[in-house]
Every structure is written in C-alpha cells, then in structure tokens.
Design a protein around this motif. Structure first.
Motif, PDB file in Angstrom:
ATOM      1  N   UNK A  46       7.502  -5.919 -19.169  1.00 19.71           N
ATOM      2  CA  UNK A  46       8.274  -5.020 -20.024  1.00 19.71           C
ATOM      3  C   UNK A  46       9.481  -4.369 -19.353  1.00 19.71           C
ATOM      4  N   UNK A  47       9.333  -3.965 -18.116  1.00 20.45           N
ATOM      5  CA  UNK A  47      10.386  -3.244 -17.406  1.00 20.45           C
ATOM      6  C   UNK A  47      10.806  -1.989 -18.173  1.00 20.45           C
ATOM      7  N   UNK A  48       9.818  -1.211 -18.615  1.00 23.79           N
ATOM      8  CA  UNK A  48      10.070   0.004 -19.389  1.00 23.79           C
ATOM      9  C   UNK A  48      10.009   1.276 -18.549  1.00 23.79           C
ATOM     10  N   UNK A  49       9.397   1.211 -17.353  1.00 31.28           N
ATOM     11  CA  UNK A  49       9.252   2.409 -16.530  1.00 31.28           C
ATOM     12  C   UNK A  49       9.644   2.123 -15.085  1.00 31.28           C
ATOM     13  N   UNK A  50       9.947   3.201 -14.387  1.00 30.29           N
ATOM     14  CA  UNK A  50      10.192   3.152 -12.946  1.00 30.29           C
ATOM     15  C   UNK A  50       9.338   4.232 -12.296  1.00 30.29           C
ATOM     16  N   UNK A  51       8.974   3.992 -11.023  1.00 33.97           N
ATOM     17  CA  UNK A  51       8.176   4.949 -10.263  1.00 33.97           C
ATOM     18  C   UNK A  51       8.964   5.348  -9.023  1.00 33.97           C
ATOM     19  N   UNK A  52       8.889   6.629  -8.685  1.00 32.83           N
ATOM     20  CA  UNK A  52       9.602   7.184  -7.534  1.00 32.83           C
ATOM     21  C   UNK A  52       8.614   7.937  -6.663  1.00 32.83           C
ATOM     22  N   UNK A  53       8.785   7.820  -5.343  1.00 33.21           N
ATOM     23  CA  UNK A  53       7.959   8.548  -4.379  1.00 33.21           C
ATOM     24  C   UNK A  53       8.794   9.694  -3.828  1.00 33.21           C
ATOM     25  N   UNK A  56       9.289  10.198  -0.033  1.00 33.40           N
ATOM     26  CA  UNK A  56       9.949   9.168   0.778  1.00 33.40           C
ATOM     27  C   UNK A  56      11.323   9.652   1.231  1.00 33.40           C
ATOM     28  N   UNK A  57      11.929   8.901   2.137  1.00 31.19           N
ATOM     29  CA  UNK A  57      13.264   9.236   2.628  1.00 31.19           C
ATOM     30  C   UNK A  57      14.316   9.020   1.541  1.00 31.19           C
ATOM     31  N   UNK A  58      13.997   8.209   0.532  1.00 28.38           N
ATOM     32  CA  UNK A  58      14.921   7.937  -0.574  1.00 28.38           C
ATOM     33  C   UNK A  58      14.228   8.229  -1.917  1.00 28.38           C
ATOM     34  N   UNK A  59      14.048   9.511  -2.251  1.00 26.49           N
ATOM     35  CA  UNK A  59      13.279   9.878  -3.447  1.00 26.49           C
ATOM     36  C   UNK A  59      13.930   9.480  -4.772  1.00 26.49           C
ATOM     37  N   UNK A  60      15.222   9.119  -4.769  1.00 28.66           N
ATOM     38  CA  UNK A  60      15.917   8.734  -5.998  1.00 28.66           C
ATOM     39  C   UNK A  60      15.933   7.221  -6.212  1.00 28.66           C
ATOM     40  N   UNK A  61      15.305   6.472  -5.310  1.00 25.62           N
ATOM     41  CA  UNK A  61      15.271   5.018  -5.407  1.00 25.62           C
ATOM     42  C   UNK A  61      13.900   4.595  -5.923  1.00 25.62           C
ATOM     43  N   UNK A  62      13.871   3.801  -7.017  1.00 31.34           N
ATOM     44  CA  UNK A  62      12.571   3.352  -7.544  1.00 31.34           C
ATOM     45  C   UNK A  62      11.805   2.540  -6.499  1.00 31.34           C
ATOM     46  N   UNK A  63      10.480   2.658  -6.525  1.00 32.04           N
ATOM     47  CA  UNK A  63       9.650   1.929  -5.558  1.00 32.04           C
ATOM     48  C   UNK A  63       8.851   0.843  -6.267  1.00 32.04           C
ATOM     49  N   UNK A  64       8.460  -0.156  -5.494  1.00 38.14           N
ATOM     50  CA  UNK A  64       7.555  -1.200  -5.985  1.00 38.14           C
ATOM     51  C   UNK A  64       6.343  -1.325  -5.075  1.00 38.14           C
ATOM     52  N   UNK A  69      -1.673   4.083   6.130  1.00 36.87           N
ATOM     53  CA  UNK A  69      -2.154   3.592   7.418  1.00 36.87           C
ATOM     54  C   UNK A  69      -3.061   4.604   8.073  1.00 36.87           C
ATOM     55  N   UNK A  70      -3.542   4.275   9.262  1.00 38.72           N
ATOM     56  CA  UNK A  70      -4.334   5.258  10.003  1.00 38.72           C
ATOM     57  C   UNK A  70      -3.508   6.547  10.156  1.00 38.72           C
ATOM     58  N   UNK A  71      -4.115   7.666   9.933  1.00 36.76           N
ATOM     59  CA  UNK A  71      -3.447   8.971  10.002  1.00 36.76           C
ATOM     60  C   UNK A  71      -2.325   9.116   8.973  1.00 36.76           C
ATOM     61  N   UNK A  72      -2.330   8.297   7.932  1.00 41.16           N
ATOM     62  CA  UNK A  72      -1.310   8.380   6.886  1.00 41.16           C
ATOM     63  C   UNK A  72      -1.975   8.092   5.539  1.00 41.16           C
ATOM     64  N   UNK A  73      -2.899   8.967   5.144  1.00 42.81           N
ATOM     65  CA  UNK A  73      -3.609   8.776   3.890  1.00 42.81           C
ATOM     66  C   UNK A  73      -3.707  10.084   3.117  1.00 42.81           C
ATOM     67  N   UNK A  74      -2.603  10.820   3.094  1.00 41.70           N
ATOM     68  CA  UNK A  74      -2.564  12.056   2.327  1.00 41.70           C
ATOM     69  C   UNK A  74      -2.250  11.733   0.863  1.00 41.70           C
ATOM     70  N   UNK A  75      -2.590  12.676  -0.022  1.00 32.55           N
ATOM     71  CA  UNK A  75      -2.209  12.533  -1.420  1.00 32.55           C
ATOM     72  C   UNK A  75      -0.699  12.446  -1.518  1.00 32.55           C
ATOM     73  N   UNK A  76      -0.208  11.527  -2.345  1.00 32.14           N
ATOM     74  CA  UNK A  76       1.229  11.378  -2.577  1.00 32.14           C
ATOM     75  C   UNK A  76       1.495  11.502  -4.071  1.00 32.14           C
ATOM     76  N   UNK A  77       2.515  12.270  -4.395  1.00 31.25           N
ATOM     77  CA  UNK A  77       2.888  12.465  -5.792  1.00 31.25           C
ATOM     78  C   UNK A  77       3.968  11.463  -6.166  1.00 31.25           C
ATOM     79  N   UNK A  78       3.675  10.681  -7.210  1.00 36.89           N
ATOM     80  CA  UNK A  78       4.623   9.698  -7.712  1.00 36.89           C
ATOM     81  C   UNK A  78       5.153  10.164  -9.060  1.00 36.89           C
TER      82      UNK A  78
END
Length: 168
Positions: A46-53, A56-64, A69-78
């Motif tokens: 469909x390509x109807x939505x985009x997700x942003x992290x 991240x260092x680029x919060x305005x760029x959609x992510x796929x 990783x180890x020591x990197x498993x905190x809650x992340x808001x998308x």
C-alpha cells in the motif's frame, strides 16, 4: 524472543494531511540480545504510512529497520504518519510487519510481529470519533466516559453533526 509493542491508547490511528493525526508506539525486544538484532519493517504493497524513530540521529527520515544489541534494548518510541495523497480513499488498515534478522539464537527464528494501523483519508467527508482510552464504557450511576469528534478535512463551510442516543 519477540518484539514487545505498546500502542498509545491501545490502538494506532493516523490521518493524512497537514492537520492530520500522527500516532506513536513503543517497541523493545522481549529478551536482551547477545548479538545484534535487526528488526525490519514491511508496510505491504500500500505505501500508506511511514515510521520515524525519534531517538535516531535523523528523526525526520522514515525508517525501514531498527537495530538492537547487547546493552541496547531500551524502549524506543516510533512515530507513524499517513502519507498524504490526492486520492479519495476509504478508511483502511495497513499492517506493519516487524521481522527479525540475527545470529542471536533467541531471535534467529523468531516469528514476525504485526501491528495494524488504521489510516483515515483527508479527501473524504467523514467524522472521526476518538474514544478516551480506546473505548467507551458507561455504567449506570457511575461517572461517564467521553470521546472527541473532528472532521477529517476542512469542508469550507459550517457543518452540523447530529448525535442520537439509544435511550439508555
């Protein structure tokens, strides 16, 4: 292992347009990984939505994808946004599939996790009802519940919305 998902207001809903509605959901791996885990996001055809992290260092760029990783498993808001187009469409549901890539034994064969996003079109004449906490529950002789109404697009003139009860 799996991906834990916490939706805001127990659902994910977005509305196209400059005055649209964006929504968020939080993600985290269920078990701290011992190796890098990539979570790929697939939006179907469909390509109807985009997700942003936003973290991240680029919060305005959609992510796929997301990387944990180890020591990197905190809650992340998308953040989820509807892609605004000029096509009149019915309200629909887009499923975001979160699949795993990793040599970590907990996640190497993990099942994909799906999130349904309700997408409202801003070219249609609709009233959007948003219930508090995702539902409306009323008990006799107890404090009531509430909801909000909004038009999905600017009609260019005054609009009246009639509300009818069922007598209860």
């Amino acid at each position: 292992g799996t991906l834990l998902i916490r939706e805001s207001d127990n659902s994910t809903r977005v509305l196209e347009g400059d005055n649209g509605i964006i929504d968020t959901y939080d993600v985290k791996l269920s078990v701290d990984p011992t190796e890098t885990v990539t979570v790929n996001l697939d939006f179907g055809f469909d390509n109807q939505v985009q997700v942003f992290d936003l973290s991240s260092a680029t919060p305005d760029v959609p992510i796929t994808s997301l990387t944990f990783g180890p020591d990197n498993n905190d809650w992340r808001t998308l953040t989820v946004k509807a892609i605004d187009d000029t096509v009149r469409e019915n309200t629909g549901v887009v499923t975001i599939t979160h699949s795993f890539e990793s040599i970590d034994p907990v996640y190497s064969d993990a099942q994909a996790v799906e999130l349904d996003v309700q997408v409202f079109d801003n070219e249609s004449a609709e009233v959007l009802v948003t219930e508090s906490d995702g539902s409306t529950r009323v008990v006799m002789n107890v404090e009531g519940d509430d909801y909000t109404l909004r038009l999905v697009s600017d009609p260019g003139a005054e609009v009246y919305v009639n509300l009818y009860g069922d007598g209860q």
